[in-house]
Every structure is written in C-alpha cells, then in structure tokens.
Design an enzyme around this catalytic site. Structure first.
Site, mmCIF file in Angstrom:
data_model
loop_
_atom_site.group_PDB
_atom_site.id
_atom_site.type_symbol
_atom_site.label_atom_id
_atom_site.label_comp_id
_atom_site.label_asym_id
_atom_site.label_seq_id
_atom_site.Cartn_x
_atom_site.Cartn_y
_atom_site.Cartn_z
ATOM 1 N N ASN A 174 42.929 31.642 -86.006
ATOM 2 C CA ASN A 174 44.271 32.056 -86.323
ATOM 3 C C ASN A 174 45.262 30.908 -86.672
ATOM 4 O O ASN A 174 46.521 31.009 -87.190
ATOM 5 C CB ASN A 174 44.831 32.847 -85.190
ATOM 6 C CG ASN A 174 44.772 32.145 -83.803
ATOM 7 O OD1 ASN A 174 44.201 31.216 -83.605
ATOM 8 N ND2 ASN A 174 45.534 32.745 -82.958
ATOM 9 N N GLU A 189 41.452 26.794 -74.286
ATOM 10 C CA GLU A 189 42.503 28.102 -74.295
ATOM 11 C C GLU A 189 41.769 29.191 -74.915
ATOM 12 O O GLU A 189 41.388 29.390 -75.962
ATOM 13 C CB GLU A 189 43.669 27.503 -75.052
ATOM 14 C CG GLU A 189 44.872 28.347 -75.113
ATOM 15 C CD GLU A 189 45.160 29.657 -75.823
ATOM 16 O OE1 GLU A 189 44.636 30.284 -75.508
ATOM 17 O OE2 GLU A 189 45.626 28.906 -76.986
ATOM 18 N N GLY A 192 39.927 29.514 -78.366
ATOM 19 C CA GLY A 192 39.436 30.793 -79.073
ATOM 20 C C GLY A 192 39.109 31.704 -78.111
ATOM 21 O O GLY A 192 40.087 31.898 -76.983
ATOM 22 N N GLY A 193 38.168 32.646 -78.233
ATOM 23 C CA GLY A 193 37.784 33.853 -77.406
ATOM 24 C C GLY A 193 37.071 33.426 -76.060
ATOM 25 O O GLY A 193 36.980 32.292 -75.747
ATOM 26 N N ARG A 202 53.784 29.220 -77.730
ATOM 27 C CA ARG A 202 53.506 28.033 -77.498
ATOM 28 C C ARG A 202 54.240 26.921 -77.709
ATOM 29 O O ARG A 202 54.399 25.867 -76.899
ATOM 30 C CB ARG A 202 52.022 27.556 -78.405
ATOM 31 C CG ARG A 202 51.136 26.182 -78.033
ATOM 32 C CD ARG A 202 50.045 26.131 -78.796
ATOM 33 N NE ARG A 202 50.016 26.999 -80.002
ATOM 34 C CZ ARG A 202 49.981 26.347 -81.114
ATOM 35 N NH1 ARG A 202 49.752 25.151 -81.035
ATOM 36 N NH2 ARG A 202 49.812 26.927 -82.267
ATOM 37 N N ASP A 260 26.050 25.878 -80.006
ATOM 38 C CA ASP A 260 25.417 25.433 -78.699
ATOM 39 C C ASP A 260 25.080 23.938 -79.014
ATOM 40 O O ASP A 260 25.298 23.189 -77.929
ATOM 41 C CB ASP A 260 24.393 26.323 -78.258
ATOM 42 C CG ASP A 260 24.954 27.201 -77.497
ATOM 43 O OD1 ASP A 260 26.048 27.608 -77.419
ATOM 44 O OD2 ASP A 260 24.148 28.374 -77.059
ATOM 45 N N CYS A 313 47.217 34.178 -79.557
ATOM 46 C CA CYS A 313 46.971 34.274 -78.130
ATOM 47 C C CYS A 313 47.951 34.799 -77.206
ATOM 48 O O CYS A 313 47.992 35.191 -76.329
ATOM 49 C CB CYS A 313 46.208 33.209 -77.487
ATOM 50 S SG CYS A 313 46.705 31.762 -78.091
ATOM 51 N N THR A 314 49.489 34.285 -77.744
ATOM 52 C CA THR A 314 50.630 34.240 -77.120
ATOM 53 C C THR A 314 51.477 35.664 -77.386
ATOM 54 O O THR A 314 52.531 35.759 -77.066
ATOM 55 C CB THR A 314 51.502 33.029 -77.221
ATOM 56 O OG1 THR A 314 51.242 32.789 -78.598
ATOM 57 C CG2 THR A 314 50.900 32.001 -76.365
HETATM 58 O O1 G3H Z 1 46.849 31.862 -80.766
HETATM 59 C C1 G3H Z 1 47.134 30.808 -80.064
HETATM 60 C C2 G3H Z 1 48.361 30.133 -80.251
HETATM 61 O O2 G3H Z 1 47.996 28.832 -79.190
HETATM 62 C C3 G3H Z 1 49.518 30.661 -80.304
HETATM 63 O O3 G3H Z 1 50.380 29.793 -80.627
HETATM 64 O O4 G3H Z 1 52.474 30.600 -79.829
HETATM 65 O O5 G3H Z 1 52.405 28.980 -81.552
HETATM 66 O O6 G3H Z 1 51.588 31.337 -81.967
HETATM 67 P P1 G3H Z 1 52.009 30.237 -81.038
#
Ligand code: G3H
Length: 496
Positions: free
Chosen positions: A169, A264, A245-246, A451, A230, A298-299
């Site tokens: 992303n 993260e 990532g996930g 973030r 791996d 993710c945020t």
């Molecule tokens: O997707 C994970 C990122 O660390 C989120 O960053 O809050 O700038 O979208 P962002």
C-alpha cells in the site's frame, strides 16, 4: 515516463531488472513474476524471479559494501541522501504512474506518496547528522562504591545489512522509511519489494542509483515469496529486519535469528465517539480515515464505537458523505478505486456476507465489480460479526453502538491489534483518560489515526508490531550502542 528516459536501463524487453552490486541485472533462470493491474485485472508489468543463489550473491555484496560505507563520513552520507531525495521528487510523475497501475492508488495520492518520500529522505539525512553526531559521556563515581576513575564514551554504530520489506500500500514511502535510516546510520541494504508495487520500488531505487551511492550498498531483489521469502528473512547475512505488512510478520519474527526486528503488522483502529463530540468533525474524519485509499491503510479507521444517543445523527452525516465519494479508476483520481487483488476483494466480500447473515444494517447496497467495491457503512454491527474484529483492508466500515465509554474501551482493548485509535470529545480531561486506557501505540484526539507526519513515533502493540518507527526511532533502531571506557590510574575531578 515509466521504464523510459533515465529509467530505460532498468527494463529488459518487458521485464524489469533487479538491482545488485550497483547494476541492473537479469536473473539467470529467465523466469519472471507478473504484476496484475488491480483495475484491468490484466498483467501490467513483469519483474525478475530471483533465485536463492542470486539472493546469496546480493547478501555477500551488501556485507562487503557496508564495511566501507561505515567509514564514509556522516556528512557525505547525508549529502547523497539529499541528492537521492531531489532526484526522487524530480521523477515523481513516472513513479506515481507505477503506483496507479500496480496498486490502483488514486493519481493525486500517488504523487503525494513520492513527494512525501523525498521529504522523508531529506529529513532523515538531517536528523541523522544530529543524532548520530553525538554520544554520551558517563563517569563512574555516580554509581555507589566507585571512584571517578572511569570515563565511558558511547556512540551509535551500524548493525550491518538491513533487510527491508515494505508493503503493497506504500511501496515507495514505506520502503524509503526503512532505506534512509538504514543508510544514514551506516548500514547496507537488501530491499525485497512487495509484488504489487515492485516496479514503483525499482524506479525509486534507480533514483538512489542516479544519486551515486557506492556499488553494492543498496540492492533490490524481486521474486516469489514462496521461493525467496523465508530464505531472505532467515538468511544468516541479515543483521536487522524492518517489515511492514500483514500477519506474515508474526511468522517472520518467530523464524528470524537473534537480530533486531521492526515490525508493523496492521491494525483494527477504533474511533470512539462521545456524546459531546463535534459530529461534523467526526464524520469528515471517518470518511478520511475509513475510506481514503479505499480503506487499504493499516491506520484506517476500522471500527466506529459511537455512543447510542448520538449514533443516529452521526450515521446520517457519514451516510451523506459516503454518497459523495466518487468510485472508479485511479487514473481519474476517484476516491474509491479497486482493491489490490481479487483475493482481497473476495475476503472483503466474505466479511460483508457474514455481517449480512448476522443482521447488520446496510447503509448502502453492497456493490462490487471485479476488484472495485463501492463504499459501505454497516450500522448496528455486533461483536459476534467477523467485521467487528477483522481488518477488511477495503472500503467497508462497521459501526458499533455503545452505551458507555467503558464499553468502547473494552471493545478496543479486546482486539488482537493495538496500532492506533482515536477519540472524539470536547472534554480534554476525558480524552486523556480514554487515551491512557486504550491499548494502542498511538491515540489521536479529535482526528483520524495516521502515521504521519513521518517524523512522529509510530508503533503498535500486541499483534500490531514490534518496536517503534518514525525517523528518529528508526535510525536508533538500526544502530547499536558501542562504549569505550577510559580507565584512569587515579581518580580525577574536574573541579575542587
Ligand atoms: O498502511 C500503513 C501505513 O503505515 C499507514 O500510513 O497513516 O500515512 O496512511 P498512513
């Protein structure tokens, strides 16, 4: 243009090369990996499928290059980073074009990602010369039983080879957020881009190449996770892993050796809305936080926990704003664009179906065409629904109505994740109490989780991650403390 002009040398026919020892290379097997455009669902680009042998070579090269880089003056490292930042910004449009085609990020946001990345690299260079340019001086007589016969000098030294694995992303921004701290701190780098986003990453790496970094210092291998994933993360030549990532990150952290890890791994960021909140502010933040880049952050706000007494009013305001979101291809800068892959769209659909079966209220009809999912607000979500706990990574947002603040905090803390959260209230005292009670790495008061700015500390607890990011924290994480102790034959005092 993508793969042309200064970028022509990174392309061979229709396959992008990988980067090792300061050169663009083809893998020996002649195999490639296809990158599917999320919008067209057709192959957009191809990258080299590197083998384990090629990874081994790159690791050796990175190890050797790091030794002389560690001896390169700090100001010189910073100078090269500033140069790379300028080149990156100069080429923002072709790199943004890759983002549009590989990950369906809206056109304007794609440009912003590249510019933000250039700024991050420059800030990192500046922060690095400050924090790495100073150490500590300790004297022994502050500890009981000691005379002043020992002077301890501490400084920060590099770790060695940093393995950087960014997510799809933010393939550029979350790559440079690992690359720049690693380099300023004197480390070398092996970058493994995500498959979707690999070509954006390769273009970004070429900007570092053009800046003139020493051969072998930065390397970028592409290929199948099943073949080299791996192998890379368990490679004995790796001295530090920075991964975003996930939940693969959980597996990586279990398999990695005794090396520093920065992980993260996503979140289920809760948005707690109290009765006294400014509902217009909340609604616009829910739209920005929940639906920007189609919820693939993710945020992102991933669950709204709103007091029952204001829930109807808030849902109406959010519904009105959802209706205004544009849905379509990233080239047209639509608000909602196709999610990254068919499997991701199927996963999201599974969560929606589960919510439907269990009685959630659909504020809009569910609509999907290929990987494009229309924005959807689900009201009256209950804890027995999967969407209450799982992160859709898509434009679907659940609303849970709560009867007390404690209920909201309880839901937030019952999650396996603990990345960020937010609380909306006009009462700063309540906000502080709630912030302290929320088990998340960051709590935003009266704004959606995010973030940035990129120099802020960024960390998750529980399954959301290990360690803290943000420019200063990343530089520190990619160094070790080294002490030198001067032992004196007799106590010495500076005064008296
Ligand atoms: O997707 C994970 C990122 O660390 C989120 O960053 O809050 O700038 O979208 P962002």
């Amino acid at each position: 243009m993508v793969g042309t002009g200064v970028f022509a040398e990174i392309l061979d026919g229709d396959v992008y090369k990988y980067y090792g020892d300061g050169e663009w290379k083809k893998c020996a097997s002649g195999k490639s990996v296809a990158i599917i455009n999320p919008t067209t669902r057709k192959t957009q680009y191809k990258v080299q499928a590197c083998s384990q042998e090629e990874v081994n070579k790159v690791m050796e090269i990175a190890k050797a290059a790091q030794k002389s880089w560690a001896k390169t003056p700090l100001w010189k490292r910073a100078e090269l980073l500033h140069k790379a930042a300028a080149i990156l910004k100069e080429h923002k449009f072709p790199i943004a074009e890759c983002l549009v085609k590989e990950i369906a990020k809206p056109a304007k946001d794609s440009v912003t990602e590249v510019v933000r990345s250039g700024d991050l690299v420059s800030y990192c260079a500046e922060e690095g010369v400050r924090i790495l340019g100073e150490g500590k001086f300790l004297v022994s007589d502050s500890f009981p039983g000691n005379e002043r016969t020992k002077y301890c000098l501490t400084s920060k030294i590099p770790l060695g080879v940093v393995l950087a694995i960014p997510p799809f992303n933010y393939p550029v921004n979350l790559a440079v957020s690992k690359i720049a701290p690693a380099l300023i701190a004197g480390n070398s780098l092996v970058l493994k881009p995500p498959t979707q986003g690999a070509v954006s990453c390769l273009h970004m790496v070429h900007c570092f190449h053009l800046a003139g970094f020493p051969k072998g210092l930065i390397n970028c291998v592409t290929g199948k996770g099943s073949e080299i994933g791996d192998f890379l993360t368990m490679h004995p030549g790796v001295n530090c892993i920075s991964f975003t990532g996930g939940d693969t990150g959980i597996a990586i952290s279990k398999k990695a050796g005794m090396i520093p890890l920065q992980m993260e791994l996503g979140g289920k960021d809760a948005c707690i809305v109290l009765e006294d909140a400014d509902l217009d502010l909340v609604a616009s933040n829910i739209i920005k936080g929940g639906f920007s880049y189609s919820g693939q952050r993710c945020t992102a706000v991933k669950v709204v926990l709103v007091m029952e007494s204001v829930a109807d009013a808030l849902v109406e305001k959010v519904k009105a704003k959802v209706a205004k979101l544009t849905v379509g291809p990233p080239e047209e800068d639509s608000d909602i664009t196709p999610v990254v892959s068919e499997s991701s769209a199927n996963f999201i659909e599974g969560l929606v179906k589960d919510a439907k079966e269990k009685g959630a209220t659909f504020c809009q009809p569910y609509k999907r065409e290929g990987n494009l999912i229309w924005p959807l607000l689900l009201d009256h979500v209950r804890p027995d629904m999967r969407i209450a706990w799982e992160e859709p990574f898509g434009p679907v947002l659940p609303v849970i109505r709560i009867n007390s603040v404690e209920e909201g905090i309880h839901h937030c803390n019952a999650s396996n994740f603990g990345l960020q959260g937010c609380v909306f209230t006009r009462d700063i005292n309540k906000a502080m109490l709630i912030s302290d009670a929320m088990e998340t790495g960051t709590v935003q008061i009266n704004s959606a989780p995010a973030r940035g700015p990129d120099h802020f500390p960024f960390q998750g607890i529980k399954d959301s991650g290990i360690g803290s990011q943000g420019i200063t924290n990343s530089i520190n994480m990619m160094t070790k403390i080294k002490s030198t102790v001067i032992n004196l034959p007799t106590p010495t005092y500076t005064t008296g």
